[in-house]
Write an enzyme that holds these catalytic residues in place. Sequence first.
Site, PDB file in Angstrom:
ATOM      1  N   ASN A 112      48.423  39.776  51.230  1.00  0.00           N
ATOM      2  CA  ASN A 112      48.495  39.227  52.593  1.00  0.00           C
ATOM      3  C   ASN A 112      49.366  37.975  52.629  1.00  0.00           C
ATOM      4  O   ASN A 112      50.140  37.772  53.573  1.00  0.00           O
ATOM      5  CB  ASN A 112      47.093  38.928  53.121  1.00  0.00           C
ATOM      6  CG  ASN A 112      46.433  40.172  53.671  1.00  0.00           C
ATOM      7  OD1 ASN A 112      46.819  40.667  54.725  1.00  0.00           O
ATOM      8  ND2 ASN A 112      45.455  40.710  52.954  1.00  0.00           N
TER       9      ASN A 112
ATOM     10  N   MET B  94      38.266  34.030  48.154  1.00  0.00           N
ATOM     11  CA  MET B  94      36.923  34.583  48.015  1.00  0.00           C
ATOM     12  C   MET B  94      35.863  33.523  47.686  1.00  0.00           C
ATOM     13  O   MET B  94      34.989  33.760  46.855  1.00  0.00           O
ATOM     14  CB  MET B  94      36.920  35.674  46.942  1.00  0.00           C
ATOM     15  CG  MET B  94      37.913  36.803  47.217  1.00  0.00           C
ATOM     16  SD  MET B  94      37.659  37.603  48.806  1.00  0.00           S
ATOM     17  CE  MET B  94      36.223  38.587  48.437  1.00  0.00           C
TER      18      MET B  94
ATOM     19  N   HIS C 238      39.555  39.167  57.621  1.00  0.00           N
ATOM     20  CA  HIS C 238      38.360  39.844  57.119  1.00  0.00           C
ATOM     21  C   HIS C 238      38.558  41.348  57.284  1.00  0.00           C
ATOM     22  O   HIS C 238      39.002  41.809  58.337  1.00  0.00           O
ATOM     23  CB  HIS C 238      37.126  39.384  57.902  1.00  0.00           C
ATOM     24  CG  HIS C 238      35.863  40.009  57.391  1.00  0.00           C
ATOM     25  ND1 HIS C 238      35.251  39.584  56.234  1.00  0.00           N
ATOM     26  CD2 HIS C 238      35.134  41.043  57.857  1.00  0.00           C
ATOM     27  CE1 HIS C 238      34.190  40.342  55.999  1.00  0.00           C
ATOM     28  NE2 HIS C 238      34.094  41.224  56.980  1.00  0.00           N
TER      29      HIS C 238
ATOM     30  N   LEU D  91      29.654  32.131  58.190  1.00  0.00           N
ATOM     31  CA  LEU D  91      30.525  33.058  57.450  1.00  0.00           C
ATOM     32  C   LEU D  91      31.002  34.224  58.324  1.00  0.00           C
ATOM     33  O   LEU D  91      30.204  34.888  58.980  1.00  0.00           O
ATOM     34  CB  LEU D  91      29.764  33.606  56.230  1.00  0.00           C
ATOM     35  CG  LEU D  91      30.596  34.465  55.270  1.00  0.00           C
ATOM     36  CD1 LEU D  91      31.626  33.622  54.542  1.00  0.00           C
ATOM     37  CD2 LEU D  91      29.687  35.186  54.275  1.00  0.00           C
TER      38      LEU D  91
ATOM     39  N   GLU E 285      46.345  44.973  57.860  1.00  0.00           N
ATOM     40  CA  GLU E 285      46.224  43.532  57.577  1.00  0.00           C
ATOM     41  C   GLU E 285      47.611  42.921  57.481  1.00  0.00           C
ATOM     42  O   GLU E 285      47.870  41.826  57.997  1.00  0.00           O
ATOM     43  CB  GLU E 285      45.452  43.302  56.267  1.00  0.00           C
ATOM     44  CG  GLU E 285      43.999  43.716  56.347  1.00  0.00           C
ATOM     45  CD  GLU E 285      43.214  43.325  55.100  1.00  0.00           C
ATOM     46  OE1 GLU E 285      43.595  42.391  54.394  1.00  0.00           O
ATOM     47  OE2 GLU E 285      42.196  43.987  54.830  1.00  0.00           O
TER      48      GLU E 285
HETATM   49  C1  GRF Z   1      41.973  41.689  51.864  1.00  0.00           C
HETATM   50  O1  GRF Z   1      41.433  42.951  52.088  1.00  0.00           O
HETATM   51  C2  GRF Z   1      41.333  40.684  52.774  1.00  0.00           C
HETATM   52  O2  GRF Z   1      40.993  41.194  54.011  1.00  0.00           O
HETATM   53  C3  GRF Z   1      40.091  40.311  52.002  1.00  0.00           C
HETATM   54  O3  GRF Z   1      40.487  40.315  50.655  1.00  0.00           O
HETATM   55  C4  GRF Z   1      41.605  41.167  50.490  1.00  0.00           C
HETATM   56  C5  GRF Z   1      42.691  40.347  49.880  1.00  0.00           C
HETATM   57  O4  GRF Z   1      43.802  41.094  49.491  1.00  0.00           O
HETATM   58  N1  GRF Z   1      39.567  39.064  52.503  1.00  0.00           N
HETATM   59  P1  GRF Z   1      45.123  40.342  49.070  1.00  0.00           P
HETATM   60  O5  GRF Z   1      44.773  39.349  47.969  1.00  0.00           O
HETATM   61  O6  GRF Z   1      45.708  39.664  50.262  1.00  0.00           O
HETATM   62  O7  GRF Z   1      46.029  41.419  48.543  1.00  0.00           O
END
Ligand code: GRF
Length: 213
Positions: free
Chosen positions: A14, A87, A106, A141, A171
Amino acid sequence: MKSIVILISGRGSNMEAIVQAAIPGARIAAVISNRPNAGGLAFAAAQGIATAVVDHTAYADRAAFDAALAAVINRHAPDLVVLAGFMRVLTPDFVRQYEGRLINIHPSLLPSFTGLHTHQRALEAGVRVHGTTVHFVTAELDCGPIIIQAVVPVMAGDDEAALSARVLAQEHRIFPQAVRWIVEDRVSIDGSVARVAGVREPGVLISPPPEDV
Ligand code: GRF
């Protein structure tokens, strides 16, 4: 020029999508990870973006980690802090400090499926549509005003990998879009609702419907 700091914990796809969108008026000032081995750090460094690690395992508690993290973030005086697969649960004090300029992605259609393992839980619940949400972060959260959502179909035979891949592709579309709107100063917060100026259908993208099989 708006300064953006992106926080990651792993792969960073992302973050990559946001960097590659090359949003006019935005500068990615830094990418910060809480895990030293986060895959995304190498991509960011190769792009010439400043990187940093604030390893949560080195801190006694959440408050100490969040204070250290904020100190590193604040060096870049960000207009926007982006949680892109970050995370860690953040303390209310941390969140308050960045109120209105802290966003998260999310992997579900909030307010459904807050927390972890969203794709598996969506499959178990038998929902027909699933998706992803970009929202402002509040102390609770996976809550906070929704900026944009993308909906994907759940298809016969889907497993967690297939469904998560379909969601992830969305995403990568909606996260840069949300950042772009914020950089353009088009997003305002009205109580629990985020409004996007000049968007008739404010932020719902529906991917093509499934075909009959
Ligand atoms: C994504 O699915 C996001 O929605 C979730 O964790 C994942 C992260 O993927 N919070 P990346 O590290 O951006 O590839």
